[in-house]
Scaffold this motif. Structure first.
Motif, PDB file in Angstrom:
ATOM      1  N   GLY A 192       0.808  -1.212   0.000  1.00  0.00           N
ATOM      2  CA  GLY A 192       0.000   0.000   0.000  1.00  0.00           C
ATOM      3  C   GLY A 192       0.840   1.261   0.000  1.00  0.00           C
ATOM      4  N   ALA A 193       1.980   1.208   0.700  1.00  0.00           N
ATOM      5  CA  ALA A 193       2.873   2.376   0.755  1.00  0.00           C
ATOM      6  C   ALA A 193       3.477   2.671  -0.613  1.00  0.00           C
ATOM      7  N   PHE A 194       3.892   1.624  -1.325  1.00  0.00           N
ATOM      8  CA  PHE A 194       4.446   1.846  -2.664  1.00  0.00           C
ATOM      9  C   PHE A 194       3.359   2.250  -3.655  1.00  0.00           C
ATOM     10  N   ARG A 195       2.168   1.669  -3.508  1.00  0.00           N
ATOM     11  CA  ARG A 195       1.078   2.016  -4.421  1.00  0.00           C
ATOM     12  C   ARG A 195       0.651   3.463  -4.240  1.00  0.00           C
ATOM     13  N   SER A 196       0.740   3.962  -3.025  1.00  0.00           N
ATOM     14  CA  SER A 196       0.393   5.357  -2.763  1.00  0.00           C
ATOM     15  C   SER A 196       1.502   6.304  -3.211  1.00  0.00           C
ATOM     16  N   ARG A 197       2.662   5.740  -3.578  1.00  0.00           N
ATOM     17  CA  ARG A 197       3.864   6.469  -4.018  1.00  0.00           C
ATOM     18  C   ARG A 197       4.449   7.338  -2.913  1.00  0.00           C
ATOM     19  N   ARG A 198       4.208   6.924  -1.651  1.00  0.00           N
ATOM     20  CA  ARG A 198       4.818   7.641  -0.534  1.00  0.00           C
ATOM     21  C   ARG A 198       6.271   7.218  -0.327  1.00  0.00           C
ATOM     22  N   ILE A 199       6.627   6.044  -0.790  1.00  0.00           N
ATOM     23  CA  ILE A 199       8.020   5.609  -0.790  1.00  0.00           C
ATOM     24  C   ILE A 199       8.382   5.129  -2.183  1.00  0.00           C
ATOM     25  N   GLN A 200       9.674   5.108  -2.488  1.00  0.00           N
ATOM     26  CA  GLN A 200      10.157   4.871  -3.839  1.00  0.00           C
ATOM     27  C   GLN A 200      11.183   3.733  -3.862  1.00  0.00           C
ATOM     28  N   LEU A 201      11.531   3.301  -5.059  1.00  0.00           N
ATOM     29  CA  LEU A 201      12.606   2.329  -5.252  1.00  0.00           C
ATOM     30  C   LEU A 201      13.544   2.885  -6.307  1.00  0.00           C
ATOM     31  N   TRP A 202      14.799   3.081  -5.926  1.00  0.00           N
ATOM     32  CA  TRP A 202      15.774   3.709  -6.812  1.00  0.00           C
ATOM     33  C   TRP A 202      16.925   2.774  -7.147  1.00  0.00           C
ATOM     34  N   GLN A 203      17.376   2.843  -8.386  1.00  0.00           N
ATOM     35  CA  GLN A 203      18.683   2.327  -8.781  1.00  0.00           C
ATOM     36  C   GLN A 203      19.518   3.528  -9.202  1.00  0.00           C
ATOM     37  N   VAL A 204      20.645   3.694  -8.530  1.00  0.00           N
ATOM     38  CA  VAL A 204      21.525   4.829  -8.818  1.00  0.00           C
ATOM     39  C   VAL A 204      22.881   4.285  -9.251  1.00  0.00           C
ATOM     40  N   LEU A 205      23.352   4.760 -10.395  1.00  0.00           N
ATOM     41  CA  LEU A 205      24.636   4.311 -10.938  1.00  0.00           C
ATOM     42  C   LEU A 205      25.688   5.397 -10.744  1.00  0.00           C
ATOM     43  N   PHE A 206      26.821   5.019 -10.164  1.00  0.00           N
ATOM     44  CA  PHE A 206      27.905   5.956  -9.873  1.00  0.00           C
ATOM     45  C   PHE A 206      29.195   5.520 -10.563  1.00  0.00           C
ATOM     46  N   SER A 207      30.051   6.511 -10.829  1.00  0.00           N
ATOM     47  CA  SER A 207      31.422   6.232 -11.258  1.00  0.00           C
ATOM     48  C   SER A 207      32.352   7.153 -10.464  1.00  0.00           C
ATOM     49  N   PRO A 208      33.608   6.734 -10.221  1.00  0.00           N
ATOM     50  CA  PRO A 208      34.522   7.565  -9.422  1.00  0.00           C
ATOM     51  C   PRO A 208      34.916   8.869 -10.112  1.00  0.00           C
ATOM     52  N   HIS A 209      35.111   8.828 -11.451  1.00  0.00           N
ATOM     53  CA  HIS A 209      35.650  10.006 -12.139  1.00  0.00           C
ATOM     54  C   HIS A 209      34.875  10.378 -13.397  1.00  0.00           C
ATOM     55  N   ALA A 210      33.676   9.869 -13.553  1.00  0.00           N
ATOM     56  CA  ALA A 210      32.827  10.111 -14.719  1.00  0.00           C
ATOM     57  C   ALA A 210      33.294   9.279 -15.911  1.00  0.00           C
ATOM     58  N   VAL A 211      32.347   8.657 -16.540  1.00  0.00           N
ATOM     59  CA  VAL A 211      32.620   7.822 -17.715  1.00  0.00           C
ATOM     60  C   VAL A 211      32.787   8.724 -18.933  1.00  0.00           C
ATOM     61  N   GLU A 212      33.819   8.498 -19.709  1.00  0.00           N
ATOM     62  CA  GLU A 212      34.052   9.313 -20.905  1.00  0.00           C
ATOM     63  C   GLU A 212      32.999   9.007 -21.970  1.00  0.00           C
ATOM     64  N   GLY A 213      32.533  10.055 -22.615  1.00  0.00           N
ATOM     65  CA  GLY A 213      31.541   9.869 -23.679  1.00  0.00           C
ATOM     66  C   GLY A 213      30.165   9.580 -23.120  1.00  0.00           C
ATOM     67  N   THR A 214      29.324   9.037 -23.979  1.00  0.00           N
ATOM     68  CA  THR A 214      27.947   8.751 -23.607  1.00  0.00           C
ATOM     69  C   THR A 214      27.843   7.370 -22.987  1.00  0.00           C
ATOM     70  N   LEU A 215      27.220   7.282 -21.823  1.00  0.00           N
ATOM     71  CA  LEU A 215      27.033   6.006 -21.144  1.00  0.00           C
ATOM     72  C   LEU A 215      25.641   5.477 -21.481  1.00  0.00           C
ATOM     73  N   CYS A 216      25.592   4.336 -22.124  1.00  0.00           N
ATOM     74  CA  CYS A 216      24.315   3.742 -22.504  1.00  0.00           C
ATOM     75  C   CYS A 216      23.746   3.001 -21.296  1.00  0.00           C
ATOM     76  N   ILE A 217      22.624   3.482 -20.786  1.00  0.00           N
ATOM     77  CA  ILE A 217      22.040   2.929 -19.573  1.00  0.00           C
ATOM     78  C   ILE A 217      20.890   1.988 -19.920  1.00  0.00           C
ATOM     79  N   ALA A 218      20.992   0.771 -19.437  1.00  0.00           N
ATOM     80  CA  ALA A 218      19.947  -0.236 -19.701  1.00  0.00           C
ATOM     81  C   ALA A 218      18.667   0.130 -18.964  1.00  0.00           C
ATOM     82  N   ARG A 219      17.554  -0.146 -19.630  1.00  0.00           N
ATOM     83  CA  ARG A 219      16.231   0.006 -19.023  1.00  0.00           C
ATOM     84  C   ARG A 219      15.402  -1.215 -19.340  1.00  0.00           C
TER      85      ARG A 219
END
Length: 383
Positions: A356-383
């Motif tokens: 019920g909490a997720f259906r009400s959108r009061r809480i979320q689910l995140w995937q966050v992608l990090f790199s230490p120094h930034a990836v050169e060029g365009t990073l193709c992100i899977a969905r």
């Protein structure tokens, strides 16, 4: 029992009923109504208990059989959408919990093992019946999926693609649970996986099921890590890290990730940056767990990483939790000799309230992608 019968019951203080009745009206929920999301009361002391003890009183009274609801998930969706929590005067104990949380590190090295013993160690058999074949105890990705197994496989594949796994790459899985991700990454992408968990039962399960693969699972606190990996992943563990340890957490990840590496964090998140938490969930399901906000993650990570991608698919957790509930209820006949009826009601309440909490959108689910120094060029992100 009809509404008129409830009104005629002998209460210690009849005003408790009227207060709760008025509050539930904001969510269009009736006491002993005919709709599946209306509540049915078995003990008239429920109203006083809920108003005195809030979330803890509501959950414990359900576990005690004081009330029931045919579609508990919709009940919670309506309650949260209506913001009833903000309409109830804060209990002194709730205020005290927040104050204590501000000054106490509930996720210290000593206390970090509590959730493993009290929740994850309640029985591998239970989780094997409730979860999918990959033993994923986290949100599935339901895009193009019609069942739990496919949704979890989609999630695993998406993680591996986001991390750009390939044969020979070393992968650290922080909080590896029942090694479903480790197994998938090793089998289908050729990764060499090192996992850590704070659950003895999960480690036993991992050692039994990963003997033939390049997977090493240790019973270890993440703060003791001091190795180097090409990739790091953490799914459903950050919720147990605690706000006082966020900087330490990202410092450990940075210390163990190679300069050209990638780190993927999957976590449940809250919309507001505060110290509030649900006392019932804290007591019965995830002791000492706290949900981070966007600000928490951004502030703690900015000195260590570049944020390459932020993906929210929180609505999918509703589907995942309801699928777990269906499997849990279906499996109960083979589990009930090992657990009490009160445990059954606790687990049903847990799965439905979270859905019920997720259906009400009061809480979320995140995937966050990090790199230490930034990836050169365009990073193709899977969905």
């Amino acid at each position: 029992m009809s509404v008129s019968c409830v009104k005629n019951l002998s209460f210690q203080d009849n005003s408790w009923y009227h207060i709760v009745d008025k509050l539930l009206a904001y969510a269009d929920i009736e006491i002993n109504g005919l709709r599946p999301f209306d509540i049915h009361v078995n003990n008239p002391d429920l109203f006083k208990r809920v108003l005195q003890y809030g979330s803890l009183g509501l959950g414990e009274s359900y576990m005690d059989g004081w009330w029931k609801c045919e579609q508990l998930d919709i009940f919670f969706q309506r309650v949260l959408r209506a913001g009833l929590k903000n309409k109830i005067p804060q209990n002194f104990k709730d205020i005290l919990r927040v104050i204590v949380a501000r000054v106490t590190n509930f996720q210290s090295r000593k206390r970090a093992w509590i959730v493993g013993k009290e929740h994850y160690d309640i029985g591998n058999h239970l989780f094997s019946l409730m979860l999918d074949p990959f033993m994923q105890y986290s949100c599935g990705y339901w895009h193009h999926a019609t069942n739990l197994e496919q949704a979890q496989k989609n999630k695993l594949e998406m993680i591996c693609q986001k991390l750009q796994l390939r044969p020979g790459i070393s992968l650290l899985d922080v909080g590896c649970r029942w090694v479903g991700l480790a197994h998938y990454a090793a089998k289908y992408h050729g990764a060499k996986v090192h996992g850590i968990t704070i659950s003895a039962e999960q480690q036993k399960f991992a050692q039994k099921h990963c003997e033939s693969q390049d997977i090493n699972i240790l019973l270890q606190d993440y703060r003791d890590l001091n190795l180097q990996f090409d990739r790091i992943v953490s799914v459903g563990m950050f919720e147990h890290a605690g706000q006082k340890n966020y900087h330490t957490y990202f410092d450990v990840i940075a210390r163990n990730l190679k300069p050209d590496g990638l780190f993927l964090l999957q976590t449940i998140g809250t919309q507001k940056t505060d110290m509030n938490f649900d006392p019932w969930i804290d007591k019965y399901i995830f002791p000492n767990g706290r949900l981070p906000s966007v600000q928490h993650i951004a502030k703690a990570s900015e000195r260590y990483f570049v944020m390459e991608d932020w993906h929210n698919f929180g609505a999918d957790y509703d589907l995942t939790l309801m699928a777990w509930h269906e499997r849990f209820v279906r499996s109960w006949p083979s589990l009930q000799n090992n657990y009490s009826d009160r445990f059954y009601r606790m687990f049903v309440y847990y799965l439905h309230s979270c859905a019920g909490a997720f259906r009400s959108r009061r809480i979320q689910l995140w995937q966050v992608l990090f790199s230490p120094h930034a990836v050169e060029g365009t990073l193709c992100i899977a969905r």
